[in-house]
Design a protein around this motif. Structure first.
Motif, PDB file in Angstrom:
ATOM      1  N   GLY A 165       1.075  -1.194  -0.094  1.00 46.18           N
ATOM      2  CA  GLY A 165      -0.017  -0.062   0.306  1.00 46.18           C
ATOM      3  C   GLY A 165       0.754   1.188  -0.122  1.00 46.18           C
ATOM      4  O   GLY A 165       2.043   1.459  -0.849  1.00 46.18           O
ATOM      5  N   ASP A 166       0.475   1.945   1.013  1.00 46.26           N
ATOM      6  CA  ASP A 166       1.232   3.464   1.094  1.00 46.26           C
ATOM      7  C   ASP A 166       2.353   3.508   1.856  1.00 46.26           C
ATOM      8  O   ASP A 166       2.856   4.619   2.051  1.00 46.26           O
ATOM      9  CB  ASP A 166       0.462   4.634   1.279  1.00 46.26           C
ATOM     10  CG  ASP A 166      -0.528   4.505   2.658  1.00 46.26           C
ATOM     11  OD1 ASP A 166      -0.149   3.242   3.237  1.00 46.26           O
ATOM     12  OD2 ASP A 166      -1.178   5.243   3.188  1.00 46.26           O
ATOM     13  N   TRP A 167       2.789   2.273   2.439  1.00 45.70           N
ATOM     14  CA  TRP A 167       3.836   2.331   3.240  1.00 45.70           C
ATOM     15  C   TRP A 167       4.968   2.204   2.601  1.00 45.70           C
ATOM     16  O   TRP A 167       5.496   0.998   1.728  1.00 45.70           O
ATOM     17  CB  TRP A 167       3.767   1.097   4.285  1.00 45.70           C
ATOM     18  CG  TRP A 167       4.781   0.598   5.288  1.00 45.70           C
ATOM     19  CD1 TRP A 167       5.980   1.643   5.501  1.00 45.70           C
ATOM     20  CD2 TRP A 167       5.101  -0.417   5.979  1.00 45.70           C
ATOM     21  NE1 TRP A 167       6.610   0.868   6.316  1.00 45.70           N
ATOM     22  CE2 TRP A 167       6.376  -0.226   6.797  1.00 45.70           C
ATOM     23  CE3 TRP A 167       4.264  -1.542   6.236  1.00 45.70           C
ATOM     24  CZ2 TRP A 167       6.867  -1.272   7.673  1.00 45.70           C
ATOM     25  CZ3 TRP A 167       4.869  -2.651   6.948  1.00 45.70           C
ATOM     26  CH2 TRP A 167       6.206  -2.306   7.828  1.00 45.70           C
ATOM     27  N   ASN A 168       5.773   3.096   2.293  1.00 47.53           N
ATOM     28  CA  ASN A 168       7.124   3.348   1.291  1.00 47.53           C
ATOM     29  C   ASN A 168       8.057   2.334   1.951  1.00 47.53           C
ATOM     30  O   ASN A 168       8.261   2.317   3.082  1.00 47.53           O
ATOM     31  CB  ASN A 168       7.586   4.815   1.438  1.00 47.53           C
ATOM     32  CG  ASN A 168       6.441   5.549   0.683  1.00 47.53           C
ATOM     33  OD1 ASN A 168       6.001   5.013  -0.368  1.00 47.53           O
ATOM     34  ND2 ASN A 168       6.648   6.753   0.853  1.00 47.53           N
ATOM     35  N   ALA A 169       8.772   1.644   1.112  1.00 47.34           N
ATOM     36  CA  ALA A 169       9.782   0.693   1.337  1.00 47.34           C
ATOM     37  C   ALA A 169      11.035   1.651   1.883  1.00 47.34           C
ATOM     38  O   ALA A 169      11.261   2.526   1.407  1.00 47.34           O
ATOM     39  CB  ALA A 169      10.213  -0.129   0.187  1.00 47.34           C
ATOM     40  N   ASP A 170      11.890   0.902   2.739  1.00 46.60           N
ATOM     41  CA  ASP A 170      13.113   1.392   3.183  1.00 46.60           C
ATOM     42  C   ASP A 170      14.130   1.533   2.290  1.00 46.60           C
ATOM     43  O   ASP A 170      15.216   2.332   2.114  1.00 46.60           O
ATOM     44  CB  ASP A 170      13.677   0.922   4.471  1.00 46.60           C
ATOM     45  CG  ASP A 170      12.761   1.424   5.688  1.00 46.60           C
ATOM     46  OD1 ASP A 170      12.688   2.436   6.092  1.00 46.60           O
ATOM     47  OD2 ASP A 170      11.639   0.656   6.275  1.00 46.60           O
ATOM     48  N   GLU A 171      14.073   0.362   1.337  1.00 48.22           N
ATOM     49  CA  GLU A 171      15.026   0.120   0.477  1.00 48.22           C
ATOM     50  C   GLU A 171      14.318  -0.620  -0.806  1.00 48.22           C
ATOM     51  O   GLU A 171      13.522  -1.457  -0.489  1.00 48.22           O
ATOM     52  CB  GLU A 171      16.335  -0.722   0.790  1.00 48.22           C
ATOM     53  CG  GLU A 171      17.365  -0.996   0.099  1.00 48.22           C
ATOM     54  CD  GLU A 171      18.433  -2.032   0.466  1.00 48.22           C
ATOM     55  OE1 GLU A 171      19.426  -2.361  -0.296  1.00 48.22           O
ATOM     56  OE2 GLU A 171      18.432  -1.951   1.751  1.00 48.22           O
ATOM     57  N   THR A 172      14.738  -0.123  -2.056  1.00 48.94           N
ATOM     58  CA  THR A 172      14.336  -0.955  -3.237  1.00 48.94           C
ATOM     59  C   THR A 172      15.695  -1.024  -4.062  1.00 48.94           C
ATOM     60  O   THR A 172      16.344  -0.275  -4.456  1.00 48.94           O
ATOM     61  CB  THR A 172      13.272   0.007  -4.043  1.00 48.94           C
ATOM     62  OG1 THR A 172      12.313   0.161  -3.065  1.00 48.94           O
ATOM     63  CG2 THR A 172      12.662  -0.708  -5.162  1.00 48.94           C
ATOM     64  N   VAL A 173      15.602  -2.393  -4.497  1.00 55.12           N
ATOM     65  CA  VAL A 173      16.707  -2.730  -5.406  1.00 55.12           C
ATOM     66  C   VAL A 173      15.990  -3.565  -6.719  1.00 55.12           C
ATOM     67  O   VAL A 173      15.139  -4.449  -6.528  1.00 55.12           O
ATOM     68  CB  VAL A 173      17.660  -3.632  -4.602  1.00 55.12           C
ATOM     69  CG1 VAL A 173      18.790  -4.194  -5.538  1.00 55.12           C
ATOM     70  CG2 VAL A 173      18.447  -3.147  -3.468  1.00 55.12           C
ATOM     71  N   ILE A 174      16.666  -3.222  -7.734  1.00 53.68           N
ATOM     72  CA  ILE A 174      16.118  -3.998  -9.053  1.00 53.68           C
ATOM     73  C   ILE A 174      17.513  -4.786  -9.541  1.00 53.68           C
ATOM     74  O   ILE A 174      18.764  -4.408  -9.350  1.00 53.68           O
ATOM     75  CB  ILE A 174      16.123  -3.006 -10.218  1.00 53.68           C
ATOM     76  CG1 ILE A 174      14.660  -2.318  -9.835  1.00 53.68           C
ATOM     77  CG2 ILE A 174      15.741  -3.926 -11.491  1.00 53.68           C
ATOM     78  CD1 ILE A 174      14.381  -1.177 -10.697  1.00 53.68           C
ATOM     79  N   ALA A 175      17.252  -6.256  -9.536  1.00 54.84           N
ATOM     80  CA  ALA A 175      18.272  -7.275 -10.027  1.00 54.84           C
ATOM     81  C   ALA A 175      18.263  -7.419 -11.645  1.00 54.84           C
ATOM     82  O   ALA A 175      17.548  -7.945 -12.163  1.00 54.84           O
ATOM     83  CB  ALA A 175      18.165  -8.607  -9.425  1.00 54.84           C
ATOM     84  N   ALA A 176      19.210  -6.715 -12.087  1.00 49.97           N
ATOM     85  CA  ALA A 176      19.243  -6.522 -13.493  1.00 49.97           C
ATOM     86  C   ALA A 176      20.036  -7.699 -13.916  1.00 49.97           C
ATOM     87  O   ALA A 176      19.500  -8.081 -15.338  1.00 49.97           O
ATOM     88  CB  ALA A 176      19.758  -5.224 -13.823  1.00 49.97           C
ATOM     89  N   ASP A 177      20.879  -8.187 -13.702  1.00 51.56           N
ATOM     90  CA  ASP A 177      21.855  -9.341 -14.157  1.00 51.56           C
ATOM     91  C   ASP A 177      21.014 -10.533 -13.907  1.00 51.56           C
ATOM     92  O   ASP A 177      20.741 -11.149 -12.987  1.00 51.56           O
ATOM     93  CB  ASP A 177      23.149  -9.390 -13.506  1.00 51.56           C
ATOM     94  CG  ASP A 177      23.985  -8.028 -13.476  1.00 51.56           C
ATOM     95  OD1 ASP A 177      23.875  -7.379 -14.366  1.00 51.56           O
ATOM     96  OD2 ASP A 177      24.764  -7.878 -12.701  1.00 51.56           O
ATOM     97  N   ASN A 178      20.847 -11.114 -14.942  1.00 51.19           N
ATOM     98  CA  ASN A 178      20.157 -12.367 -15.314  1.00 51.19           C
ATOM     99  C   ASN A 178      18.952 -12.662 -14.591  1.00 51.19           C
ATOM    100  O   ASN A 178      18.488 -13.832 -14.304  1.00 51.19           O
ATOM    101  CB  ASN A 178      21.365 -13.494 -14.954  1.00 51.19           C
ATOM    102  CG  ASN A 178      22.830 -13.543 -15.489  1.00 51.19           C
ATOM    103  OD1 ASN A 178      22.769 -13.628 -16.647  1.00 51.19           O
ATOM    104  ND2 ASN A 178      23.717 -13.497 -14.510  1.00 51.19           N
ATOM    105  N   CYS A 179      18.144 -11.479 -15.047  1.00 51.41           N
ATOM    106  CA  CYS A 179      16.991 -11.559 -14.117  1.00 51.41           C
ATOM    107  C   CYS A 179      15.954 -11.125 -15.160  1.00 51.41           C
ATOM    108  O   CYS A 179      16.151  -9.982 -15.630  1.00 51.41           O
ATOM    109  CB  CYS A 179      16.840 -10.831 -12.866  1.00 51.41           C
ATOM    110  SG  CYS A 179      15.082 -11.017 -11.978  1.00 51.41           S
ATOM    111  N   GLU A 180      14.781 -11.833 -15.555  1.00 47.52           N
ATOM    112  CA  GLU A 180      14.059 -11.407 -16.665  1.00 47.52           C
ATOM    113  C   GLU A 180      12.738 -11.002 -16.132  1.00 47.52           C
ATOM    114  O   GLU A 180      12.238 -10.144 -16.774  1.00 47.52           O
ATOM    115  CB  GLU A 180      13.849 -12.672 -17.697  1.00 47.52           C
ATOM    116  CG  GLU A 180      15.210 -13.099 -18.162  1.00 47.52           C
ATOM    117  CD  GLU A 180      14.976 -14.210 -19.497  1.00 47.52           C
ATOM    118  OE1 GLU A 180      13.665 -14.832 -19.535  1.00 47.52           O
ATOM    119  OE2 GLU A 180      15.841 -14.713 -19.908  1.00 47.52           O
TER     120      GLU A 180
END
Length: 274
Positions: A165-180
């Protein structure tokens, strides 16, 4: 494991982007889950292997942790956490997936640390968790939010892709390598509850909390001064006027230091109401 709403639109979408089977090489008489198979409220989609490890890394899982996976599917999150030495527990509604998870945990040599139970995630008790894993639809995360916020301050919550919901994450990471697909990891640290009135040596503090951020006023003989602050678990930081406060929240008290013009002094705040 990932769980999605049981709808033909989502099912068709999932079938286009993910392998048909979540397990290969299984014996003919062994239960083999299928991506998109219907469940109680959702269809099943496995957490990509890369994201299993990414979420555990984000949560900084250690042997001291008790990890709970809500909707554990074939058990891969639980087993991976157990391999890191943690006690790990999966809550899953499908008994076939539970049985498969237990067999896999035993095969991987972590049957003593990886446990599973059949239960409804919305009714289950996971209050002792230090880490919670989610791969659920946004509305399911929102339904779970009250229970998540009642966990001990400092508990880490990690989720693949979907927010709470509107509870913002403390950290967000996108795994770009070898992840489709399904490659976004989100981390929340359960904040202490500080809303309401407090008494400090510097005056009366009134706090309005919004998850891990808060605002309010500090009233003293010199008037009222705005307050803004942030929480990370039981650690609190806020400023008022020219003073920076840092401390630790322990139920109805906050102990820490107040820094003004480079000089630190101890302070204790005591909750005076709800």
């Amino acid at each position: 494991m990932a769980l999605f709403r049981r709808s033909w639109v989502v099912l068709s979408f999932v079938s286009l982007i993910l392998p048909i089977s979540a397990r290969t090489g299984a014996a003919k008489d062994e239960y083999t889950p299928k991506v998109g198979q219907p469940g109680k409220d959702v269809v099943w989609v496995p957490n990509p292997t890369l994201m299993v490890e990414k979420l555990l890394d984000m949560a900084k899982v250690t042997p001291k942790d008790y990890v709970v996976d809500l909707g554990s599917g074939d058990g891969r999150n639980v087993i991976a956490a157990a391999k890191r030495g943690a006690r790990a527990h999966g809550i899953e509604y499908n008994p076939d997936l539970i049985e498969l998870s237990r067999k896999w945990a035993t095969k991987e040599g972590v049957g003593d640390r990886a446990t599973f139970e059949k239960d409804d995630i919305f009714k289950s008790n996971f209050s002792k968790a230090t880490v919670v894993i989610l791969f659920l639809l946004p509305e399911m995360n929102v339904r779970l939010r009250p229970k998540l916020l009642d966990l001990k301050p400092g508990t880490r919550i990690v989720a693949n892709t979907f927010a709470i919901g509107d509870w913002n994450a403390d950290e967000t990471v996108i795994a770009a390598d070898n992840c489709e697909h399904w490659c976004t990891g989100r981390l929340w640290i359960v904040p202490a509850k500080v809303a309401g009135p407090w008494k400090l040596p510097q005056g009366e503090l009134t706090v309005k909390q919004n998850y891990q951020t808060f605002s309010g006023t500090l009233k003293s003989d010199n008037g009222a001064v705005p307050v803004r602050g942030r929480l990370r678990g039981d650690q609190i930081v806020f400023s008022s006027g020219g003073t920076q406060y840092t401390g630790t929240v322990d139920g109805n008290t906050i102990d820490g230091f107040a820094r003004t013009s480079g000089t630190d002094s101890k302070f204790r705040a005591t909750r005076t109401g709800k």
